[in-house]
Design a protein around this motif. Structure first.
Motif, PDB file in Angstrom:
ATOM      1  N   ASN A   1      -3.241   6.162   4.759  1.00  0.00           N
ATOM      2  CA  ASN A   1      -3.224   7.079   5.894  1.00  0.00           C
ATOM      3  C   ASN A   1      -3.278   8.543   5.498  1.00  0.00           C
ATOM      4  O   ASN A   1      -3.547   9.390   6.325  1.00  0.00           O
ATOM      5  CB  ASN A   1      -1.998   6.820   6.769  1.00  0.00           C
ATOM      6  CG  ASN A   1      -2.071   5.468   7.440  1.00  0.00           C
ATOM      7  OD1 ASN A   1      -3.150   4.971   7.722  1.00  0.00           O
ATOM      8  ND2 ASN A   1      -0.933   4.857   7.683  1.00  0.00           N
ATOM      9  N   ASP A   2      -3.024   8.845   4.249  1.00  0.00           N
ATOM     10  CA  ASP A   2      -3.033  10.246   3.832  1.00  0.00           C
ATOM     11  C   ASP A   2      -4.391  10.621   3.237  1.00  0.00           C
ATOM     12  O   ASP A   2      -5.106   9.798   2.709  1.00  0.00           O
ATOM     13  CB  ASP A   2      -1.918  10.531   2.835  1.00  0.00           C
ATOM     14  CG  ASP A   2      -2.022   9.645   1.600  1.00  0.00           C
ATOM     15  OD1 ASP A   2      -3.046   8.968   1.437  1.00  0.00           O
ATOM     16  OD2 ASP A   2      -1.078   9.634   0.813  1.00  0.00           O
TER      17      ASP A   2
ATOM     18  N   HIS B   1      -3.034  -2.013   3.573  1.00  0.00           N
ATOM     19  CA  HIS B   1      -4.015  -0.954   3.333  1.00  0.00           C
ATOM     20  C   HIS B   1      -5.465  -1.427   3.239  1.00  0.00           C
ATOM     21  O   HIS B   1      -6.360  -0.607   3.161  1.00  0.00           O
ATOM     22  CB  HIS B   1      -3.646  -0.191   2.057  1.00  0.00           C
ATOM     23  CG  HIS B   1      -2.272   0.384   2.104  1.00  0.00           C
ATOM     24  ND1 HIS B   1      -1.943   1.446   2.925  1.00  0.00           N
ATOM     25  CD2 HIS B   1      -1.139   0.037   1.466  1.00  0.00           C
ATOM     26  CE1 HIS B   1      -0.660   1.737   2.766  1.00  0.00           C
ATOM     27  NE2 HIS B   1      -0.154   0.892   1.895  1.00  0.00           N
TER      28      HIS B   1
END
Length: 82
Positions: free
Chosen positions: A25-26, A51
């Motif tokens: 998400n980053d 992920h």
């Protein structure tokens, strides 16, 4: 229209590189380090379940609806800079 392959077959096998990615998400560059940490810890469950785009798509019923995958207990393949 849509074709439901499961209506004509009892078993369906998809093999090969489906070209899905591992996404975190980053976007600040720490995703590579996080992936390497999970690989070193052999925590493939977290890596794939949380992920992996393919796992996420199946779980969210966005693709391969009602298909199942087997657990992955091996290092993912990835590109590296040379």
């Amino acid at each position: 229209g849509r074709y439901d392959v499961t209506l004509s077959s009892h078993h369906v096998f998809l093999l090969g590189d489906l070209n899905f990615r591992t996404r975190f998400n980053d976007d600040n560059g720490s995703s590579v380090q996080r992936a390497l940490e999970l690989i070193r810890a052999r925590d493939f469950t977290t890596l794939y379940d949380e992920h992996d785009e393919l796992s996420r798509g199946i779980r969210n019923k966005e693709l391969l609806v009602e298909f199942e995958t087997v657990p992955c207990y091996f290092h993912p393949t990835f590109k590296v800079l040379r």
